[in-house]
Design a protein around this motif. Sequence first.
Motif, PDB file in Angstrom:
ATOM      1  N   UNK A  94       0.823  -1.208   0.000  1.00  0.00           N
ATOM      2  CA  UNK A  94       0.000   0.000   0.000  1.00  0.00           C
ATOM      3  C   UNK A  94       0.856   1.255   0.000  1.00  0.00           C
ATOM      4  N   UNK A  95       2.091   1.119   0.541  1.00  0.00           N
ATOM      5  CA  UNK A  95       2.996   2.267   0.632  1.00  0.00           C
ATOM      6  C   UNK A  95       4.360   1.900   0.069  1.00  0.00           C
ATOM      7  N   UNK A  96       5.120   2.929  -0.287  1.00  0.00           N
ATOM      8  CA  UNK A  96       6.504   2.747  -0.726  1.00  0.00           C
ATOM      9  C   UNK A  96       7.414   2.573   0.480  1.00  0.00           C
ATOM     10  N   UNK A  97       8.668   2.232   0.228  1.00  0.00           N
ATOM     11  CA  UNK A  97       9.625   2.006   1.322  1.00  0.00           C
ATOM     12  C   UNK A  97       9.829   3.253   2.180  1.00  0.00           C
ATOM     13  N   UNK A 106       3.860   4.024  -9.296  1.00  0.00           N
ATOM     14  CA  UNK A 106       4.853   3.329  -8.474  1.00  0.00           C
ATOM     15  C   UNK A 106       4.873   1.819  -8.688  1.00  0.00           C
ATOM     16  N   UNK A 107       4.037   1.296  -9.562  1.00  0.00           N
ATOM     17  CA  UNK A 107       4.047  -0.140  -9.811  1.00  0.00           C
ATOM     18  C   UNK A 107       3.498  -0.420 -11.201  1.00  0.00           C
ATOM     19  N   UNK A 108       3.828  -1.587 -11.717  1.00  0.00           N
ATOM     20  CA  UNK A 108       3.389  -1.979 -13.050  1.00  0.00           C
ATOM     21  C   UNK A 108       2.525  -3.225 -12.939  1.00  0.00           C
ATOM     22  N   UNK A 109       1.256  -3.147 -13.366  1.00  0.00           N
ATOM     23  CA  UNK A 109       0.394  -4.334 -13.286  1.00  0.00           C
ATOM     24  C   UNK A 109       0.925  -5.476 -14.158  1.00  0.00           C
ATOM     25  N   UNK A 110       0.798  -6.687 -13.645  1.00  0.00           N
ATOM     26  CA  UNK A 110       1.124  -7.895 -14.411  1.00  0.00           C
ATOM     27  C   UNK A 110      -0.130  -8.758 -14.423  1.00  0.00           C
ATOM     28  N   UNK A 111      -0.302  -9.541 -15.497  1.00  0.00           N
ATOM     29  CA  UNK A 111      -1.576 -10.207 -15.674  1.00  0.00           C
ATOM     30  C   UNK A 111      -1.530 -11.717 -15.662  1.00  0.00           C
ATOM     31  N   UNK A 112      -2.721 -12.288 -15.535  1.00  0.00           N
ATOM     32  CA  UNK A 112      -2.938 -13.719 -15.692  1.00  0.00           C
ATOM     33  C   UNK A 112      -3.538 -13.918 -17.081  1.00  0.00           C
ATOM     34  N   UNK A 113      -2.952 -14.834 -17.839  1.00  0.00           N
ATOM     35  CA  UNK A 113      -3.492 -15.177 -19.151  1.00  0.00           C
ATOM     36  C   UNK A 113      -4.040 -16.599 -19.084  1.00  0.00           C
TER      37      UNK A 113
END
Length: 202
Positions: A94-97, A106-113
């Motif tokens: 939820x928060x950065x370091x 601050x983040x890149x979504x990755x998916x389920x195929x």
Amino acid sequence: MATPEGYTHPTADVAENASIESGAKVWHYAQVRENAVIGANSIVGRGAYVGTGVQVGENCKIQNYALVYEPAKLAKGVFIGPAVVLTNDHFPRAINADGSQKSAADWKPVGVEILEGASIGANSTCIAPIVIGRWALVGAGSVVVKDVPDFALVVGSPAKRIGWVGTAGHPLRSVDNNEWICPVTHARYREVEPNKLVEIEA
């Protein structure tokens, strides 16, 4: 609400630029986000969530309260059981370091195929990024943390392969060291290498 594309229940929340294709149905209290595509004759059940830009192929079923987070991709004929979760954050915080709140930058979504005909059993969680193979079957309550081969039957947490299934969804029966048969359709399959099954042409 009926449209030329498909049917959306009045309580559903469907973005104006989402595409609900011919014969598709979005039921009570479901949410379909911006730029998502619900393929022809697919069903989105009560309370389900389909994230921004998610691609759902034709003849899919997303059952009640499933959460399909972007950038998931579902090929044709995919079954998503009730309360399934397809995640999109490999390192969730939820928060950065430094203690600041995380934003979209601050983040890149990755998916389920999920490939053609595969089924994800009720209450399962698929941890992105992974690929679920064609006609694979994930048993109810499983936690999938790595790619699943075509026709594989996987169960548990973490999910492991315990057998093979055919296109009818029934466990295959071994007929010799390398060949398998479906008890319903009598289609035959061959294990061409460890963790790789192919259907034998009739």
